[in-house]
Design a protein around this motif. Structure first.
Motif, PDB file in Angstrom:
ATOM      1  N   LEU A   1      66.612  78.199  -3.721  1.00  0.00           N
ATOM      2  CA  LEU A   1      67.033  77.440  -4.957  1.00  0.00           C
ATOM      3  C   LEU A   1      66.209  76.212  -5.059  1.00  0.00           C
ATOM      4  O   LEU A   1      65.555  75.778  -5.974  1.00  0.00           O
ATOM      5  N   TRP A   2      66.107  75.560  -3.745  1.00  0.00           N
ATOM      6  CA  TRP A   2      65.113  74.439  -3.480  1.00  0.00           C
ATOM      7  C   TRP A   2      63.437  74.697  -3.974  1.00  0.00           C
ATOM      8  O   TRP A   2      62.974  74.074  -4.550  1.00  0.00           O
ATOM      9  N   GLU A   3      63.232  76.043  -3.372  1.00  0.00           N
ATOM     10  CA  GLU A   3      61.829  76.459  -3.760  1.00  0.00           C
ATOM     11  C   GLU A   3      61.492  76.543  -5.098  1.00  0.00           C
ATOM     12  O   GLU A   3      60.538  76.406  -5.625  1.00  0.00           O
ATOM     13  N   CYS A   4      62.486  77.077  -6.106  1.00  0.00           N
ATOM     14  CA  CYS A   4      62.308  77.200  -7.370  1.00  0.00           C
ATOM     15  C   CYS A   4      62.304  75.925  -8.064  1.00  0.00           C
ATOM     16  O   CYS A   4      61.565  75.739  -8.766  1.00  0.00           O
TER      17      CYS A   4
ATOM     18  N   THR B   1      61.117  73.160  -6.820  1.00  0.00           N
ATOM     19  CA  THR B   1      59.901  72.370  -6.506  1.00  0.00           C
ATOM     20  C   THR B   1      58.493  73.105  -6.627  1.00  0.00           C
ATOM     21  O   THR B   1      57.605  72.520  -6.207  1.00  0.00           O
ATOM     22  N   THR B   2      58.521  74.125  -7.111  1.00  0.00           N
ATOM     23  CA  THR B   2      57.180  74.984  -7.487  1.00  0.00           C
ATOM     24  C   THR B   2      57.023  75.180  -9.024  1.00  0.00           C
ATOM     25  O   THR B   2      57.898  75.831  -9.496  1.00  0.00           O
ATOM     26  N   PRO B   3      55.987  74.443  -9.313  1.00  0.00           N
ATOM     27  CA  PRO B   3      55.623  74.705 -10.827  1.00  0.00           C
ATOM     28  C   PRO B   3      55.887  76.046 -11.446  1.00  0.00           C
ATOM     29  O   PRO B   3      56.289  76.308 -12.467  1.00  0.00           O
TER      30      PRO B   3
ATOM     31  N   ILE C   1      59.617  76.951 -11.775  1.00  0.00           N
ATOM     32  CA  ILE C   1      59.965  76.174 -12.952  1.00  0.00           C
ATOM     33  C   ILE C   1      60.064  76.802 -14.293  1.00  0.00           C
ATOM     34  O   ILE C   1      61.024  76.818 -15.078  1.00  0.00           O
ATOM     35  N   LYS C   2      58.750  77.344 -14.586  1.00  0.00           N
ATOM     36  CA  LYS C   2      58.498  77.882 -15.902  1.00  0.00           C
ATOM     37  C   LYS C   2      59.467  78.907 -16.074  1.00  0.00           C
ATOM     38  O   LYS C   2      59.712  79.226 -17.304  1.00  0.00           O
ATOM     39  N   HIS C   3      60.277  79.671 -15.148  1.00  0.00           N
ATOM     40  CA  HIS C   3      60.864  80.817 -15.380  1.00  0.00           C
ATOM     41  C   HIS C   3      62.477  80.489 -15.765  1.00  0.00           C
ATOM     42  O   HIS C   3      63.402  81.115 -16.156  1.00  0.00           O
ATOM     43  N   PHE C   4      62.906  79.198 -15.498  1.00  0.00           N
ATOM     44  CA  PHE C   4      64.246  78.931 -15.603  1.00  0.00           C
ATOM     45  C   PHE C   4      64.732  77.425 -16.236  1.00  0.00           C
ATOM     46  O   PHE C   4      65.730  77.202 -16.805  1.00  0.00           O
ATOM     47  N   PHE C   5      63.607  76.674 -16.402  1.00  0.00           N
ATOM     48  CA  PHE C   5      64.053  75.184 -16.445  1.00  0.00           C
ATOM     49  C   PHE C   5      64.442  74.713 -18.210  1.00  0.00           C
ATOM     50  O   PHE C   5      65.025  73.753 -18.329  1.00  0.00           O
TER      51      PHE C   5
ATOM     52  N   CYS D   1      53.732  72.764 -16.177  1.00  0.00           N
ATOM     53  CA  CYS D   1      54.919  72.192 -15.355  1.00  0.00           C
ATOM     54  C   CYS D   1      53.752  71.553 -14.289  1.00  0.00           C
ATOM     55  O   CYS D   1      52.737  72.214 -13.824  1.00  0.00           O
ATOM     56  N   ASP D   2      53.810  70.320 -13.829  1.00  0.00           N
ATOM     57  CA  ASP D   2      52.952  69.686 -12.799  1.00  0.00           C
ATOM     58  C   ASP D   2      53.795  68.693 -11.999  1.00  0.00           C
ATOM     59  O   ASP D   2      54.631  67.764 -12.475  1.00  0.00           O
ATOM     60  N   ILE D   3      53.792  69.083 -10.877  1.00  0.00           N
ATOM     61  CA  ILE D   3      54.634  68.376  -9.692  1.00  0.00           C
ATOM     62  C   ILE D   3      53.779  68.082  -8.637  1.00  0.00           C
ATOM     63  O   ILE D   3      52.711  68.368  -8.108  1.00  0.00           O
ATOM     64  N   SER D   4      53.960  66.401  -8.338  1.00  0.00           N
ATOM     65  CA  SER D   4      53.360  66.193  -7.204  1.00  0.00           C
ATOM     66  C   SER D   4      54.912  65.667  -6.360  1.00  0.00           C
ATOM     67  O   SER D   4      55.385  64.555  -6.600  1.00  0.00           O
TER      68      SER D   4
END
Length: 157
Positions: free
Chosen positions: A22-25, A27-29, A32-36, A46-49
């Protein structure tokens, strides 16, 4: 962490997916696109730093309208806790219309399960009420169901 019923909304469940996945999901753009956002809406970018002060930006297609959500991480506890807000954008620039701070915690619940807690904190009781009326519980519940289904698919790979 205290819960203020005047300004906070809470979703808490034990789910059948391992905490680390769940953490990997979260924190990985690409994940994120598959559930957010609840389907049929979709994440278009999605863009994450992943660092305190780092960006957590996403754009959504909601019924043909683009919505942007730009924010920053306030706290990160590897594998266990993410705190992010739309009150600031990257570089600690104050947002024009902040709405909430989200506190997501993941705890092992045994047998590959996770206690998932999502707390949404708002500036005012009115913002909290508006978020509840927008469908916080249903929407965030759907997102969690989508996350678990997606994570289970990843686990089978």
């Amino acid at each position: 962490m205290s819960f203020d019923p005047n300004t906070d909304l809470l979703l808490e469940r034990v789910v059948d997916a391992p905490r680390q996945l769940l953490w990997e999901c979260w924190t990985t753009p690409e994940h994120i696109k598959h559930f957010f956002v609840p389907k049929p809406h979709r994440v278009t970018s999605c863009d994450i730093s992943l660092k305190v002060g780092g960006r957590f930006n996403a754009a959504f297609d909601v019924d043909g309208h683009e919505m942007k959500n730009e924010g920053v991480y306030l706290e990160i506890e590897e594998g266990k806790k993410l705190v992010f807000t739309d009150a600031y954008t990257e570089g600690w620039k104050p947002a024009a219309n902040p709405f909430m701070t989200a506190i997501l915690t993941l705890e092992d619940a045994g047998e590959g399960k996770t206690k998932y807690t999502a707390l949404a904190r708002h500036r005012s009781a009115e913002d909290r009420q508006r978020h509840e009326e927008m469908g916080f519980h249903e929407g965030w519940g759907i997102v969690l169901d989508q996350l678990v289904e997606y994570a289970k698919g990843l686990a089978k790979r």
